[in-house]
Scaffold this motif. Structure first.
Motif, PDB file in Angstrom:
ATOM      1  N   LEU A  70      36.316  57.610  26.884  1.00  0.00           N
ATOM      2  CA  LEU A  70      34.865  57.743  26.875  1.00  0.00           C
ATOM      3  C   LEU A  70      34.417  58.845  27.833  1.00  0.00           C
ATOM      4  N   PRO A  71      33.233  59.408  27.632  1.00  0.00           N
ATOM      5  CA  PRO A  71      32.692  60.376  28.596  1.00  0.00           C
ATOM      6  C   PRO A  71      32.569  59.747  29.987  1.00  0.00           C
ATOM      7  N   GLU A  72      32.670  60.565  31.018  1.00  0.00           N
ATOM      8  CA  GLU A  72      32.582  60.061  32.391  1.00  0.00           C
ATOM      9  C   GLU A  72      31.271  59.344  32.660  1.00  0.00           C
ATOM     10  N   THR A  73      30.230  59.705  31.945  1.00  0.00           N
ATOM     11  CA  THR A  73      28.923  59.082  32.153  1.00  0.00           C
ATOM     12  C   THR A  73      28.834  57.677  31.578  1.00  0.00           C
ATOM     13  N   LEU A  74      29.842  57.273  30.791  1.00  0.00           N
ATOM     14  CA  LEU A  74      29.817  55.955  30.152  1.00  0.00           C
ATOM     15  C   LEU A  74      30.953  55.043  30.577  1.00  0.00           C
ATOM     16  N   ARG A  75      32.121  55.627  30.833  1.00  0.00           N
ATOM     17  CA  ARG A  75      33.303  54.795  31.078  1.00  0.00           C
ATOM     18  C   ARG A  75      33.175  53.982  32.363  1.00  0.00           C
ATOM     19  N   MET A  76      33.961  52.929  32.439  1.00  0.00           N
ATOM     20  CA  MET A  76      33.979  52.111  33.647  1.00  0.00           C
ATOM     21  C   MET A  76      34.465  52.939  34.832  1.00  0.00           C
ATOM     22  N   ASP A  77      33.972  52.589  36.022  1.00  0.00           N
ATOM     23  CA  ASP A  77      34.433  53.242  37.247  1.00  0.00           C
ATOM     24  C   ASP A  77      35.648  52.544  37.834  1.00  0.00           C
ATOM     25  N   PHE A  78      35.686  51.231  37.683  1.00  0.00           N
ATOM     26  CA  PHE A  78      36.808  50.466  38.234  1.00  0.00           C
ATOM     27  C   PHE A  78      37.013  49.206  37.412  1.00  0.00           C
ATOM     28  N   VAL A  79      38.173  48.611  37.601  1.00  0.00           N
ATOM     29  CA  VAL A  79      38.504  47.392  36.885  1.00  0.00           C
ATOM     30  C   VAL A  79      38.722  46.261  37.876  1.00  0.00           C
ATOM     31  N   ALA A  80      38.202  45.070  37.546  1.00  0.00           N
ATOM     32  CA  ALA A  80      38.438  43.862  38.331  1.00  0.00           C
ATOM     33  C   ALA A  80      39.438  43.001  37.579  1.00  0.00           C
ATOM     34  N   ILE A  81      40.545  42.658  38.252  1.00  0.00           N
ATOM     35  CA  ILE A  81      41.619  41.871  37.623  1.00  0.00           C
ATOM     36  C   ILE A  81      41.530  40.445  38.154  1.00  0.00           C
ATOM     37  N   VAL A  82      41.201  39.510  37.246  1.00  0.00           N
ATOM     38  CA  VAL A  82      40.921  38.127  37.671  1.00  0.00           C
ATOM     39  C   VAL A  82      41.763  37.139  36.867  1.00  0.00           C
ATOM     40  N   THR A  83      42.968  37.551  36.548  1.00  0.00           N
ATOM     41  CA  THR A  83      43.902  36.767  35.743  1.00  0.00           C
ATOM     42  C   THR A  83      44.766  35.865  36.632  1.00  0.00           C
ATOM     43  N   PRO A  84      45.556  34.948  36.031  1.00  0.00           N
ATOM     44  CA  PRO A  84      46.607  34.282  36.802  1.00  0.00           C
ATOM     45  C   PRO A  84      47.567  35.301  37.415  1.00  0.00           C
ATOM     46  N   ASN A  85      48.305  34.866  38.410  1.00  0.00           N
ATOM     47  CA  ASN A  85      49.101  35.759  39.261  1.00  0.00           C
ATOM     48  C   ASN A  85      50.027  36.705  38.494  1.00  0.00           C
ATOM     49  N   HIS A  86      50.676  36.197  37.440  1.00  0.00           N
ATOM     50  CA  HIS A  86      51.696  37.005  36.755  1.00  0.00           C
ATOM     51  C   HIS A  86      51.101  38.168  35.981  1.00  0.00           C
ATOM     52  N   MET A  87      49.773  38.164  35.831  1.00  0.00           N
ATOM     53  CA  MET A  87      49.114  39.241  35.091  1.00  0.00           C
ATOM     54  C   MET A  87      48.334  40.174  36.004  1.00  0.00           C
ATOM     55  N   HIS A  88      48.701  40.265  37.277  1.00  0.00           N
ATOM     56  CA  HIS A  88      48.055  41.199  38.193  1.00  0.00           C
ATOM     57  C   HIS A  88      48.707  42.576  38.152  1.00  0.00           C
TER      58      HIS A  88
END
Length: 380
Positions: free
Chosen positions: A73-91
């Motif tokens: 996506l264009p920089e003006t639309l895409r996410m800036d960061f991701v929050a990972i809130v899964t169980p431990n094995h999916m970090h």
């Protein structure tokens, strides 16, 4: 500045911690949720995204799809960061992929299942220059900030003794056999890792101890319990601690302590005074002294250091707790990320980083190794 755009991995319908992250991130009005891969199935992810009023084309079926499509996506639309809130094995896997594709990361604890994985993430953070926050929320409490500042300013003198406890009772029965999703993955080594209570609440206790004292745990001796019938992972622990300055202490952890809800408390004893803080009564920092009466600090009260004042949002006498402390992690991360995006130089804000993540994983593995050797002393 515009709002920062957050993507989320995990945290779909039925998730406890995902909703906590969303609320905490929104409190200060600096962050908005724009996309997510909320579940392990595309159908559940889409349903969760719709419930959160997100557009269908920003609800992804997997974290891989989300990262690659957001990057396109264009920089003006895409996410800036991701929050990972899964169980431990999916970090580890989504954190690694996000960093490799240019996205900053906020990750739940423990950071990874293994020390090797934790070090890979540290190397990626160093090589990319991207930001990485670990959501140990308790250091966000104003009174914890006050305790840390008092230690830094040597108000209580040299630290001699430490005690920390984190006691819960919610797993005193076999709740994992009663369709309790939160319990089920926590007793499964393939999802939780080598530590049970160690990873779930022990990492919080370890992090808070090192945060307030400004010192690392040098050695530990751990006696772990597996009280629940058939449980492989620890649900109880008693740990002796040696700090790097020679101070000694104890750590008591349990999820089978009947009647306890979230009894997280820490005591720091110095040569001139002591500090005591209880998570269940977070607005009070109790101090005791050799030569003066006991004093209790409260948010926005007299005698607070700037670090504590900056962490408080509401007038004196009004309760601040779990969500507000959690929000301070997101707020300080957002301040740093805004500075990063605008190429502004600021003093690094106060939030747990990838280095704290490594320490937490090392703590889990050291305690397990000690227990396997009949509570032998293990270096950290």
């Amino acid at each position: 500045m515009r709002k920062l755009r957050m993507g989320m991995i995990g945290g779909g319908m039925g998730s406890f911690i995902g909703d906590v992250h969303r609320k905490a991130a929104a409190i200060d009005g600096m962050i908005e949720l724009v996309c997510g891969a909320f579940s392990s199935t595309a159908e559940k992810s889409l349903a969760s995204g719709k419930a959160l009023l997100l557009p269908e084309d920003r609800c992804y079926g997997s974290f891989e799809e989300m990262i690659l499509r957001e990057k396109a996506l264009p920089e003006t639309l895409r996410m800036d960061f991701v929050a990972i809130v899964t169980p431990n094995h999916m970090h580890f896997a989504p954190a690694k992929m996000a960093l490799e594709n240019g996205f900053h990361v906020v990750c739940d604890k423990p950071m990874t299942l293994t020390i090797e994985e934790a070090k890979i993430l540290e190397q990626l953070v160093q090589s990319t220059g991207l930001l990485f926050a670990l959501t140990h929320n308790y250091p966000g409490s104003p009174m914890v900030k006050q305790a840390k500042a008092m230690v830094e300013n040597r108000d209580i003198g040299t630290i001699r003794k430490v005690q920390v406890q984190y006691l819960q009772g919610w797993m005193a029965t076999a709740v994992e056999d009663a369709d309790n999703k939160q319990a089920a993955w926590r007793v499964d080594p393939s999802k939780s890792g080598v530590g049970g209570a160690l990873g779930d609440i022990g990492t919080h206790a370890h992090n808070l101890l090192e945060y307030i004292t400004g010192m690392q745990v040098k050695e530990l001796s751990a006696d772990l319990g597996r009280v629940g019938k058939g449980r492989i992972l620890d649900d109880d622990a008693n740990i002796l601690i040696r700090m790097e300055n020679g101070a000694k202490g104890t750590m008591s952890l349990s999820q089978i302590a009947v009647g306890e809800e979230n009894n997280f408390a820490i005591r720091i004893y110095g040569e001139k005074g002591s500090l005591e803080w209880h998570q269940e009564n977070p607005n009070e920092l109790i101090t005791r002294w050799l030569d003066q009466p006991k004093k209790i600090f409260t948010p926005n009260g007299h005698g607070l250091y700037p670090q504590a004042l900056a962490a408080s949002r509401i007038p004196s006498g009004h309760p601040e707790g779990y969500l507000e402390a959690f929000a301070n992690v997101y707020k300080n991360f957002a301040i740093h990320l805004n500075a990063f995006l605008t190429k502004t130089t600021i003093k690094t804000p106060d939030y747990p980083t990838v280095s704290d993540g490594i320490r937490g994983v090392q703590f889990i593995h050291a305690a397990v190794e000690s227990d396997q050797q009949n509570a032998a002393w293990i270096n950290m």
